[in-house]
Design a protein around this motif. Structure first.
Motif, mmCIF file in Angstrom:
data_model
loop_
_atom_site.group_PDB
_atom_site.id
_atom_site.type_symbol
_atom_site.label_atom_id
_atom_site.label_comp_id
_atom_site.label_asym_id
_atom_site.label_seq_id
_atom_site.Cartn_x
_atom_site.Cartn_y
_atom_site.Cartn_z
ATOM 1 N N PHE A 73 0.832 -1.355 -0.048
ATOM 2 C CA PHE A 73 0.166 -0.134 -0.001
ATOM 3 C C PHE A 73 1.069 1.274 -0.030
ATOM 4 C CE2 PHE A 73 0.910 -0.731 4.519
ATOM 5 C CZ PHE A 73 1.130 0.158 5.133
ATOM 6 N N ALA A 74 0.318 2.295 -0.402
ATOM 7 C CA ALA A 74 0.961 3.671 -0.369
ATOM 8 C C ALA A 74 0.666 4.530 0.749
ATOM 9 C CB ALA A 74 0.848 4.499 -1.875
ATOM 10 N N TYR A 75 1.684 5.372 1.117
ATOM 11 C CA TYR A 75 1.614 6.051 2.223
ATOM 12 C C TYR A 75 2.217 7.569 2.191
ATOM 13 C CZ TYR A 75 1.671 7.279 7.447
ATOM 14 O OH TYR A 75 1.826 7.819 8.640
ATOM 15 N N ASP A 76 1.507 8.665 2.354
ATOM 16 C CA ASP A 76 2.062 10.016 1.918
ATOM 17 C C ASP A 76 2.068 10.871 3.066
ATOM 18 O OD1 ASP A 76 2.389 12.190 0.507
ATOM 19 O OD2 ASP A 76 0.257 12.619 -0.052
ATOM 20 N N ILE A 77 3.409 11.364 3.257
ATOM 21 C CA ILE A 77 3.848 12.270 4.382
ATOM 22 C C ILE A 77 4.163 13.547 3.981
ATOM 23 C CG2 ILE A 77 5.209 12.780 6.093
ATOM 24 C CD1 ILE A 77 5.851 9.737 6.283
ATOM 25 N N ASP A 78 3.322 14.766 4.265
ATOM 26 C CA ASP A 78 3.724 15.967 3.938
ATOM 27 C C ASP A 78 4.690 16.705 4.966
ATOM 28 O OD1 ASP A 78 1.944 16.254 1.782
ATOM 29 O OD2 ASP A 78 0.393 17.041 2.656
ATOM 30 N N CYS A 79 5.424 17.501 4.401
ATOM 31 C CA CYS A 79 6.660 17.973 5.099
ATOM 32 C C CYS A 79 6.716 19.453 4.858
ATOM 33 C CB CYS A 79 8.266 17.344 4.924
ATOM 34 S SG CYS A 79 8.193 15.711 5.139
ATOM 35 N N GLU A 80 7.089 20.284 6.065
ATOM 36 C CA GLU A 80 7.175 21.593 5.957
ATOM 37 C C GLU A 80 8.381 22.171 5.360
ATOM 38 O OE1 GLU A 80 4.919 23.655 6.766
ATOM 39 O OE2 GLU A 80 3.455 22.732 7.953
ATOM 40 N N SER A 81 9.408 21.442 5.294
ATOM 41 C CA SER A 81 10.829 21.954 4.607
ATOM 42 C C SER A 81 11.431 20.713 4.487
ATOM 43 C CB SER A 81 11.772 22.623 5.657
ATOM 44 O OG SER A 81 12.020 21.992 6.988
ATOM 45 N N LEU A 82 12.707 20.740 3.427
ATOM 46 C CA LEU A 82 13.667 19.750 3.039
ATOM 47 C C LEU A 82 14.268 19.348 4.279
ATOM 48 C CD1 LEU A 82 14.313 18.318 0.556
ATOM 49 C CD2 LEU A 82 16.338 19.899 0.144
ATOM 50 N N VAL A 83 14.595 20.007 5.241
ATOM 51 C CA VAL A 83 15.161 19.705 6.492
ATOM 52 C C VAL A 83 14.391 18.688 7.320
ATOM 53 C CG1 VAL A 83 16.239 20.435 8.580
ATOM 54 C CG2 VAL A 83 16.592 21.945 6.697
ATOM 55 N N GLU A 84 13.241 19.046 7.399
ATOM 56 C CA GLU A 84 12.292 17.732 8.124
ATOM 57 C C GLU A 84 12.140 16.908 7.302
ATOM 58 O OE1 GLU A 84 7.775 18.138 9.840
ATOM 59 O OE2 GLU A 84 8.206 19.182 8.079
#
Length: 770
Positions: A73-84
């Motif tokens: 299955f696929a799982y998506d994570i949003d990140c605020e920055s490249l560092v995060e």
């Protein structure tokens, strides 16, 4: 049977037959071009990226109406920055076996796309919740359908972060998939999915700890019974409970006093604690915090009755989300280490900046900076943000009206990274600069027309134009003229090198600028009167904010021992960039178009605000902070701290007002109050370290100057409960005269924190406060 499929524009899919084919598709010139445009904010280009489906076997090639779950299955994570993004990716790689990771790649917005093994017999949604709880990451609640596709980036090493070749081998047959699909649908009809109720909400980002009262972030089961009450409560839920206790205005005594315990617990439950803490955890917390009351039937009945009435699907309030952020989002290993380091430096009260809780406008530039520079960026942009809100009036804790006058100096070693703050300031300054540039062009045109006029023509009178963006090197006469052209509005200057200002303010002019800057802090009047028509004369109200970058050398030339006591230092928000000697080069992320627009929207919003804004919570909190520092200064007879604490509080209060105005909330939030206290601690600390030794009368003239710090272990605290003058001398150390030590004791006595225990030759004293 192949596991992954490329999807075309007609929502049809065809299998990818090899790793080589997979890489070629991801690395195609067309996909690279679309990715480059998507990273620049082009939404249409993002939709043209390669689309790959992982959730379904798709024997008929159809994406819509897909009904054959694969074993992944696929799982998506949003990140605020490249560092995060990098930090989360590293954490996930360490857990790859535990979560069944098959692939991890970056998204078009620098988030993360994961492909994971599905636990057989559980739906994709159940598996996503499991991974969300294990990794403590936000999940995309709209990504659990079988026909879900992912917009895919390249197969370059910096994009495709992990790949297990097992992703290309599907072990599940069509027959097995159809049988399992029927079973899962039957379970869904019967309501047997072991999924927290909150996962079925339509919100994009489902947080596992934002569920109904019958689930917890640590326990994936849908229902927790009293028999499953943990022996010890989770420390995070203890913090949630205590935050709600503070929100309800309760004291520790109200939790323990018989007769009021029922109403105290009822208040905590009523304002939202039961929405964030499961019933089992609540019982564990109450047993820990209210041990005597927890044994009574009344306590158990109160909890049972209340949880029966709690709506599990009710939306969380903004305040409840803030409490969650404070309790759950600060527990990563890095922040724990930082907290331990702070404790080792005897600064246990220092609060930390939580960039995610900043309002839009402040949040974007701060989160774009490397973590170690986020405070510096924040301090750099506060004066320009406050300059836009020049029509706002507030009441301070002393019940006097104030405006948002702020000045900041960002100090660093040579090549120390000051330019990392520059983009944020320039983006905030854009609207003010564009307006001023337009007025300057108008002014220049009139000057040119007057210059080219005929001898018998009358010169055109120069209008008073509101040019508010000024160079820091502006002359006093021109500055007076600009004040007249923009009455009631704040002027602003940005200077990249403090040394530039010092060079142009020789021969005593710097002293005159000192006066102007001091007056601007409180909007005082300043003026000059010259006999010449060429020089500007008059009196004006000084409304002037600025941000200046500089090295330690130029800073020390600016604030020398002979002028450090003139009061300007205490009015300036000073921020030191981290020491970069022998350090690796930091990585800066440029502001995106969306982030720049958010900043400029924030500037416009502040410009539109007018009139009095009431901030009672801020006044109450800063009054308490000032009093705490007064006692601390008094205990150590520290007049320098006593002076700096007053204006550090004013600076922090004004910064918090900007926070509150940008938040759009009717009342000051807990996050806003915490932000103010954090800024007060930071401002006082830097002022003491950078200027303390310059303005303190040194007791030992030949002793090398040492960096001053705010210590929690003062002279007063080192003394026993009953003490003599000899004890004071031992606690203070060598280099102090007997008269100085006696003045300490006299002052403590005058302020009522000690009393005489015995008189006579060997007089003793007793502490009245700890």
């Amino acid at each position: 049977m192949r596991r992954i499929f490329i999807v075309n524009g007609k929502k049809m899919a065809q299998p990818i037959n090899s790793k080589e084919e997979y890489f070629n598709l991801r690395n195609s010139q067309q996909n690279r071009l679309h990715l480059a445009h998507a990273r620049q904010g082009d939404e249409q280009a993002k939709k043209q990226l390669l689309q790959i489906a992982y959730n379904d076997l798709m024997p008929d090639g159809k994406v819509e109406g897909a009904c054959h779950p694969s074993s992944m299955f696929a799982y998506d994570i949003d990140c605020e920055s490249l560092v995060e993004s990098d930090r989360i990716a590293q954490k996930l790689l360490e857990m790859k076996s535990e979560i069944g990771l098959l692939e991890m790649s970056r998204s078009a917005r620098y988030g993360l796309h994961l492909v994971l093994r599905r636990e057989k017999g559980k739906t994709i949604l159940e598996n996503q919740v499991r991974v969300s709880i294990l990794t403590q990451t936000e999940m995309d609640n709209g990504a659990h359908d079988l026909g879900r596709v992912m917009f895919t980036t390249t197969a370059d090493a910096e994009e495709l972060l992990y790949l297990n070749d097992a992703i290309f081998d599907e072990t599940m047959t069509i027959e097995e998939s159809e049988q399992e699909y029927k079973t899962l649908k039957e379970r869904e009809k019967l309501g047997l999915e072991e999924v927290p109720a909150g996962a079925k909400k339509a919100n994009k980002h489902y947080r596992p700890w934002e569920d109904s009262c019958t689930t917890t972030a640590a326990l994936p089961a849908m229902e927790v019974t009293i028999n499953d009450v943990p022996a010890k409560p989770d420390m995070r839920y203890l913090k949630v409970f205590d935050l709600f206790m503070e929100e309800a205005g309760l004291t520790e005594r109200s939790l323990q006093t018989e007769g009021v315990r029922h109403n105290s617990l009822l208040s905590i439950l009523s304002i939202g604690a039961s929405r964030l803490i499961s019933k089992a955890q609540m019982i564990a917390v109450v047993r820990h915090r209210m041990p005597e009351y927890a044994t009574e039937d009344d306590c158990q009945k109160l909890i049972d009755d209340f949880y029966k009435k709690t709506d599990p699907n009710a939306a969380l309030t903004k305040r409840q989300r803030e409490i969650l952020a404070e309790a759950f989002c600060e527990n990563d290993e890095e922040e724990t280490i930082e907290a331990e380091d702070a404790a080792e430096t005897n600064d246990k009260h220092r609060r930390k900046l939580i960039a995610k809780l900043l309002p839009s406008g402040l949040r974007e530039p701060v989160m774009a900076a490397p973590k170690e520079m986020q405070m510096n960026v924040l301090c750099a942009i506060m004066p320009i943000a406050a300059a836009y809100a020049d029509q706002v009036e507030v009441m301070y804790a002393d019940e006097k009206k104030q405006y948002l006058g702020l000045m900041s100096i960002i100090v660093a070693r040579q090549a120390g990274g000051k330019s990392g703050c520059k983009e944020a300031v320039e983006c905030w300054m854009k609207i003010l600069k564009d307006e001023s540039d337009a007025y300057r062009r108008q002014e220049d045109e009139i000057k040119q027309q007057n210059k080219c006029r005929k001898a018998n023509e009358r010169a055109q009178e120069m209008p008073k134009l509101p040019i508010r963006k000024l160079p820091i090197t502006v002359s006093n006469s021109t500055l007076l003229k600009r004040f007249k052209g923009a009455p009631g509005h704040c002027l602003y200057s940005f200077c990249e090198e403090l040394d530039t200002l010092l060079k142009t303010n020789s021969a005593g002019n710097w002293s005159a600028k000192y006066d102007i800057y001091r007056y601007s802090f409180d909007r005082a009047e300043w003026g000059q009167d010259y006999n010449s028509d060429q020089a500007e004369s008059g009196d004006v109200q000084v409304i002037y904010n600025w941000t200046i970058f500089g090295t330690y050398g130029s800073f020390n030339k600016c604030f020398q021992r002979d002028n450090a006591e003139n009061g300007l230092g205490g009015r300036v928000l000073i921020s030191e960039l981290p020491d970069t000697r022998f350090a690796k080069m930091p990585k800066y992320r440029p502001l995106t178009d969306e982030e720049q627009e958010a900043i400029q929207q924030a500037a416009r919003r502040l410009s539109e605000l007018k009139g009095y804004v009431d901030t009672p919570r801020l006044r109450k909190a800063i009054s308490k902070w000032v009093e705490e520092k007064r006692i601390l200064a008094l205990k150590n007879n520290d007049e320098v701290m006593d002076n700096f604490r007053r204006r550090a509080a004013v600076i922090a209060f004004r910064c918090a007002v900007v926070f509150h105005l940008l938040s759009g909330e009717e009342h000051e939030s807990k996050a806003c109050v915490d932000f103010m206290l954090m800024m007060a601690d930071y401002c006082l600390d830097t002022q003491m370290r950078m200027l303390g030794n310059m303005i303190e009368s040194q007791q030992a003239q030949n002793t090398p100057a040492e960096v001053r710090t705010i210590s929690d272990k003062t002279t007063f605290d080192k003394l026993p409960k009953e003490f003599t003058y000899a004890d004071v001398k031992d606690a203070k150390g060598p280099g102090y005269s007997d008269s100085t030590l006696r003045s300490y004791v006299k002052r403590w006595k005058e302020h009522g924190i000690i009393e005489e225990a015995s008189s006579g030759r060997n007089k003793t004293f007793r502490k009245k406060i700890a």
